[in-house]
Design a protein around this motif. Structure first.
Motif, PDB file in Angstrom:
ATOM      1  N   PRO A 292      23.816  13.189  10.412  1.00 18.57           N
ATOM      2  CA  PRO A 292      24.973  12.414  10.902  1.00 18.57           C
ATOM      3  C   PRO A 292      26.300  13.122  10.634  1.00 18.57           C
ATOM      4  O   PRO A 292      27.188  13.145  11.501  1.00 18.57           O
ATOM      5  N   GLY A 293      26.437  13.706   9.436  1.00 17.01           N
ATOM      6  CA  GLY A 293      27.670  14.425   9.120  1.00 17.01           C
ATOM      7  C   GLY A 293      27.867  15.640  10.005  1.00 17.01           C
ATOM      8  O   GLY A 293      29.002  15.986  10.369  1.00 17.01           O
ATOM      9  N   THR A 294      26.757  16.302  10.367  1.00 22.85           N
ATOM     10  CA  THR A 294      26.845  17.485  11.233  1.00 22.85           C
ATOM     11  C   THR A 294      27.263  17.103  12.646  1.00 22.85           C
ATOM     12  O   THR A 294      28.069  17.790  13.278  1.00 22.85           O
ATOM     13  N   VAL A 295      26.718  15.994  13.155  1.00 25.30           N
ATOM     14  CA  VAL A 295      27.117  15.514  14.481  1.00 25.30           C
ATOM     15  C   VAL A 295      28.600  15.190  14.496  1.00 25.30           C
ATOM     16  O   VAL A 295      29.336  15.597  15.413  1.00 25.30           O
ATOM     17  N   THR A 296      29.069  14.488  13.488  1.00 25.19           N
ATOM     18  CA  THR A 296      30.498  14.151  13.397  1.00 25.19           C
ATOM     19  C   THR A 296      31.346  15.411  13.310  1.00 25.19           C
ATOM     20  O   THR A 296      32.394  15.526  13.962  1.00 25.19           O
ATOM     21  N   PHE A 297      30.897  16.379  12.514  1.00 22.70           N
ATOM     22  CA  PHE A 297      31.638  17.632  12.372  1.00 22.70           C
ATOM     23  C   PHE A 297      31.779  18.344  13.719  1.00 22.70           C
ATOM     24  O   PHE A 297      32.860  18.830  14.067  1.00 22.70           O
ATOM     25  N   CYS A 298      30.692  18.405  14.489  1.00 19.81           N
ATOM     26  CA  CYS A 298      30.731  19.074  15.792  1.00 19.81           C
ATOM     27  C   CYS A 298      31.611  18.319  16.787  1.00 19.81           C
ATOM     28  O   CYS A 298      32.261  18.929  17.640  1.00 19.81           O
ATOM     29  N   GLN A 299      31.627  16.998  16.697  1.00 20.11           N
ATOM     30  CA  GLN A 299      32.508  16.215  17.568  1.00 20.11           C
ATOM     31  C   GLN A 299      33.966  16.508  17.264  1.00 20.11           C
ATOM     32  O   GLN A 299      34.796  16.569  18.175  1.00 20.11           O
ATOM     33  N   GLU A 300      34.267  16.718  15.998  1.00 21.02           N
ATOM     34  CA  GLU A 300      35.646  16.992  15.590  1.00 21.02           C
ATOM     35  C   GLU A 300      36.004  18.461  15.725  1.00 21.02           C
ATOM     36  O   GLU A 300      37.186  18.807  15.857  1.00 21.02           O
ATOM     37  N   HIS A 301      35.001  19.334  15.727  1.00 20.00           N
ATOM     38  CA  HIS A 301      35.224  20.792  15.814  1.00 20.00           C
ATOM     39  C   HIS A 301      34.248  21.375  16.842  1.00 20.00           C
ATOM     40  O   HIS A 301      33.311  22.096  16.476  1.00 20.00           O
ATOM     41  N   PRO A 302      34.430  21.077  18.138  1.00 19.43           N
ATOM     42  CA  PRO A 302      33.424  21.430  19.151  1.00 19.43           C
ATOM     43  C   PRO A 302      33.180  22.923  19.296  1.00 19.43           C
ATOM     44  O   PRO A 302      32.106  23.330  19.734  1.00 19.43           O
ATOM     45  N   GLY A 303      34.144  23.742  18.925  1.00 19.60           N
ATOM     46  CA  GLY A 303      33.951  25.180  19.073  1.00 19.60           C
ATOM     47  C   GLY A 303      32.995  25.778  18.065  1.00 19.60           C
ATOM     48  O   GLY A 303      32.600  26.943  18.185  1.00 19.60           O
TER      49      GLY A 303
END
Length: 469
Positions: A25-36
């Motif tokens: 879940p934390g990784t999904v949130t991280f990618c949503q906030e930092h898509p690059g």
């Protein structure tokens, strides 16, 4: 690699949480906030990415789908030459490996889609790029082995501000960098310092779709975005109805069109989605739902096809032939004005009519075998070797271009290993040019070096053209 991968330190901290604590879940949130960062890899270009790590843990199909919507690249290989699907299989997670197949498709098909997408972007065929993005949204943040994304190529080709904004709206990250550390804005500044996109005071991220953005829907209708996610949007129509759409099915309404009635627009450009008259079809005999290109995107598409010797022109939407006679019926003052503004970017002094005549001449040339032999030989001789060693087998000195032995297409090296698949489906080894069954036991493996075959001679090219496989 910290200079190449966006926000590498923050990404590495999240990667360690995923690796040690299975923090999905934390990784999904991280990618949503930092898509690059979604396709960053640990240590170097042969390290693991987030997708490898979730495959190691073994996850359900809905988790794989989340990472697909985030733009994860399933073709990336690690130091063991494993894709994420390979890792799931290696770790005994058969259900996860099957989930990868269900979500992304077969590995060879993914490799082909990525190669087609990067080649289309490099040649300036953004009509094809958008076709592929609509079918395979995970492609949006893939990069070539030199780090070029579709946004870098769009900047290099000097496409319109509308098209750049459209790519950003679809979730292409402005943070991606080439191996030299250049962002798409660096490329745009270097090659087109007077481009209108650079004069915009807004940052690229500010120009993305957001809640409240006025949008047009594929198939007609307008509304305002009420919610936005990585792959889906919710639109409140002018009638008050709220509908859910895939992200690519909506497009921002340009300020110049916000007061226009829908019946004056007719249809939308396949690339930038600006409104165009209903008569501006790609070809006179196009089939299916009406589709066309605005003058600026049509010029860029025609030029890309001309340079790639893809004649006769064929509509990428329905594959119908687009004749120069039809193109002449679409000439307006706007068409000519766009051409005059674009031809410096195309590095040509031809007038629009001279260009159409050159298209006719190219069509006649490609019908003659000896002319084709000469053109192909000239193209592959104008380039030396690949700028970097072939990955995994670490072989230097391979030609940068090859000729497909099935269809005679000229292919530029855009891969991460010695295996190559042409757009016609023919697979071969980039080093020795042989097929898989022509290799000795084990020599087809990515990590096994092969003897480098010389560039195709005129005799070889002529034989391919006369004897296609």
């Amino acid at each position: 690699m910290a200079d190449y991968f966006p926000e590498y330190s923050a990404w590495l901290s999240q990667f360690e949480l995923l690796k040690e604590c299975c923090d999905i879940p934390g990784t999904v949130t991280f990618c949503q906030e930092h898509p690059g960062t979604v396709n960053n890899r640990k240590h170097n270009l042969q390290g693991n990415c987030f997708l490898h790590q979730i495959a190691f843990w073994g996850v359900s199909q809905d988790i794989v789908e989340q990472f697909m919507h985030l733009g994860s690249d399933p073709t990336l290989r690690n130091y063991n030459n494993d894709t994420p699907m390979d890792m799931a299989t290696r770790e005994g997670h058969a259900n996860t490996a099957q989930a990868f197949r269900e979500v992304f498709g077969e590995p060879q098909a993914c490799d082909q889609q990525k190669a087609d997408f990067l080649t289309a972007a490099k040649t300036g065929d953004f009509v094809k790029c958008f076709d592929l993005l609509r079918a395979h949204p995970w492609l949006r943040n893939v990069q070539s082995y030199k780090g070029w994304s579709v946004l870098h190529q769009a900047a290099y080709h000097g496409v319109s501000s509308r098209l750049l904004t459209r790519l950003l709206d679809l979730g292409v990250s402005e943070d991606l960098k080439t191996v030299e550390g250049a962002t798409f804005l660096d490329i745009l500044q270097e090659h087109h310092p007077n481009h209108g996109f650079l004069a915009n005071s807004e940052s690229p991220s500010a120009s993305r779709l957001g809640v409240g953005s006025p949008v047009m829907l594929k198939g007609g209708g307008r509304g305002v975005l009420s919610s936005v996610s990585d792959h889906f949007v919710q639109v409140q129509l002018q009638s008050g109805e709220v509908v859910d759409c895939l992200r690519w099915q909506v497009c921002r309404v340009p300020a110049s069109m916000q007061d226009d009635a829908d019946d004056l627009i007719g249809m939308h450009c396949l690339s930038c989605w600006s409104g165009i008259p209903p008569t501006w079809t790609v070809g006179a005999d196009c089939q299916g739902e009406p589709h066309g290109l605005c003058a600026e995107c049509r010029n860029a598409w025609m030029w890309s096809q001309y340079n790639a010797c893809n004649v006769p022109l064929r509509c990428t939407e329905c594959d119908s032939i687009c004749s120069t006679d039809h193109l002449r019926t679409l000439i307006t003052r706007g068409t000519l004005r766009s051409w005059e503004e674009q031809k410096d970017m195309f590095h040509t002094s031809m007038s629009y009519e001279e260009f159409l005549q050159a298209l006719d001449n190219r069509l006649a040339e490609m019908g003659d075998i000896e002319t084709r032999v000469s053109l192909i030989r000239e193209l592959i001789n104008n380039h030396e070797t690949t700028p970097e060693p072939i990955m995994y087998c670490d072989v230097e000195g391979a030609p940068a271009f090859r000729v497909c032995r099935r269809c005679a297409s000229v292919i530029e090296y855009e891969s991460q290993c010695k295996h190559m698949t042409c757009r016609c489906g023919y697979s071969f080894c980039w080093l020795c040019t042989r097929e898989e069954d022509e290799h000795q036991d084990g020599d087809w493996c990515y990590t096994r070096p092969c003897e480098i075959a010389p560039r195709e001679s005129e005799e070889v090219i002529r034989h391919i053209l006369h004897n296609p496989r």
